[in-house]
Design a protein around this motif. Structure first.
Motif, PDB file in Angstrom:
ATOM      1  N   SER A 284      40.321  42.151  30.561  1.00 17.79           N
ATOM      2  CA  SER A 284      39.603  41.207  29.697  1.00 17.79           C
ATOM      3  C   SER A 284      40.437  39.983  29.350  1.00 17.79           C
ATOM      4  N   LEU A 285      41.743  40.049  29.546  1.00 19.30           N
ATOM      5  CA  LEU A 285      42.622  38.914  29.243  1.00 19.30           C
ATOM      6  C   LEU A 285      43.037  38.117  30.478  1.00 19.30           C
TER       7      LEU A 285
ATOM      8  N   ALA B 216      46.033  29.062  39.981  1.00 19.04           N
ATOM      9  CA  ALA B 216      44.938  29.348  39.050  1.00 19.04           C
ATOM     10  C   ALA B 216      43.696  29.813  39.814  1.00 19.04           C
ATOM     11  N   GLN B 217      43.475  29.251  40.994  1.00 12.40           N
ATOM     12  CA  GLN B 217      42.371  29.722  41.837  1.00 12.40           C
ATOM     13  C   GLN B 217      42.605  31.183  42.239  1.00 12.40           C
ATOM     14  N   ARG B 218      43.858  31.506  42.572  1.00 14.41           N
ATOM     15  CA  ARG B 218      44.179  32.895  42.915  1.00 14.41           C
ATOM     16  C   ARG B 218      44.023  33.804  41.692  1.00 14.41           C
ATOM     17  N   ALA B 219      44.393  33.305  40.501  1.00 14.94           N
ATOM     18  CA  ALA B 219      44.235  34.092  39.271  1.00 14.94           C
ATOM     19  C   ALA B 219      42.769  34.414  39.024  1.00 14.94           C
ATOM     20  N   ARG B 220      41.898  33.430  39.261  1.00 17.33           N
ATOM     21  CA  ARG B 220      40.457  33.665  39.091  1.00 17.33           C
ATOM     22  C   ARG B 220      39.965  34.720  40.067  1.00 17.33           C
ATOM     23  N   MET B 221      40.429  34.635  41.319  1.00 14.49           N
ATOM     24  CA  MET B 221      40.011  35.632  42.313  1.00 14.49           C
ATOM     25  C   MET B 221      40.590  37.014  42.000  1.00 14.49           C
ATOM     26  N   ALA B 222      41.827  37.053  41.510  1.00 15.54           N
ATOM     27  CA  ALA B 222      42.430  38.331  41.121  1.00 15.54           C
ATOM     28  C   ALA B 222      41.671  38.953  39.957  1.00 15.54           C
ATOM     29  N   HIS B 223      41.240  38.126  39.023  1.00 17.57           N
ATOM     30  CA  HIS B 223      40.460  38.607  37.887  1.00 17.57           C
ATOM     31  C   HIS B 223      39.127  39.190  38.359  1.00 17.57           C
TER      32      HIS B 223
END
Length: 135
Positions: A18-19, A52-59
């Motif tokens: 969730s974070l 940040a794009q990778r962070a969104r995909m990882a999320h």
């Protein structure tokens, strides 16, 4: 229902998942500004940084895996099943998913894939514990 280590693990990974949006949204605010970030994206907005794009995909990937992990943990807890193997699998899942997120954001492909596979194996261990009870 008794609070088991598996349920605690579920709570921890649900909270972590969730974070996971926070870093990429902060990057978006830093890149585009708060007002643009709060608006509807259009074709002219500045793209997010690659990390940040990778962070969104990882999320997104974490949410997809949580959708399988959570019901298995809840089913096992409902059935009163908590064994050393299921506790290990739940803790392994947490570690694998957190490693997956970090290395995905960092852009480390081989370790990312290995962490995904370990998390999937942990999920299969939980599924196996359930299936042995119904077969």
């Amino acid at each position: 229902m008794k609070i088991t280590p598996e349920l605690v693990s579920l709570g921890i990974i649900a909270l972590a998942t969730s974070l996971m949006w926070v870093p990429y949204v902060l990057a978006r605010i830093n890149t585009r500004g708060l007002v643009t970030t709060l608006g509807n994206p259009g074709p002219s907005v500045t793209p997010d940084p690659l990390w940040a794009q990778r962070a969104r995909m990882a999320h997104a990937n974490a949410i997809e895996n949580l959708a399988v992990f959570a019901p298995l943990v809840l089913i096992l807890a409902t059935l009163g099943i908590s064994t050393p193997n299921t506790v290990f699998a739940a803790k392994l899942f947490i570690g694998a998913r957190l490693v997956h997120y970090v290395v995905y954001v960092a852009g480390v492909p081989v370790i990312r894939t290995a962490a995904f596979i370990v998390g999937f194996a942990a999920t299969l261990m939980l599924a196996s514990a359930f299936l042995t009870q119904i077969v």
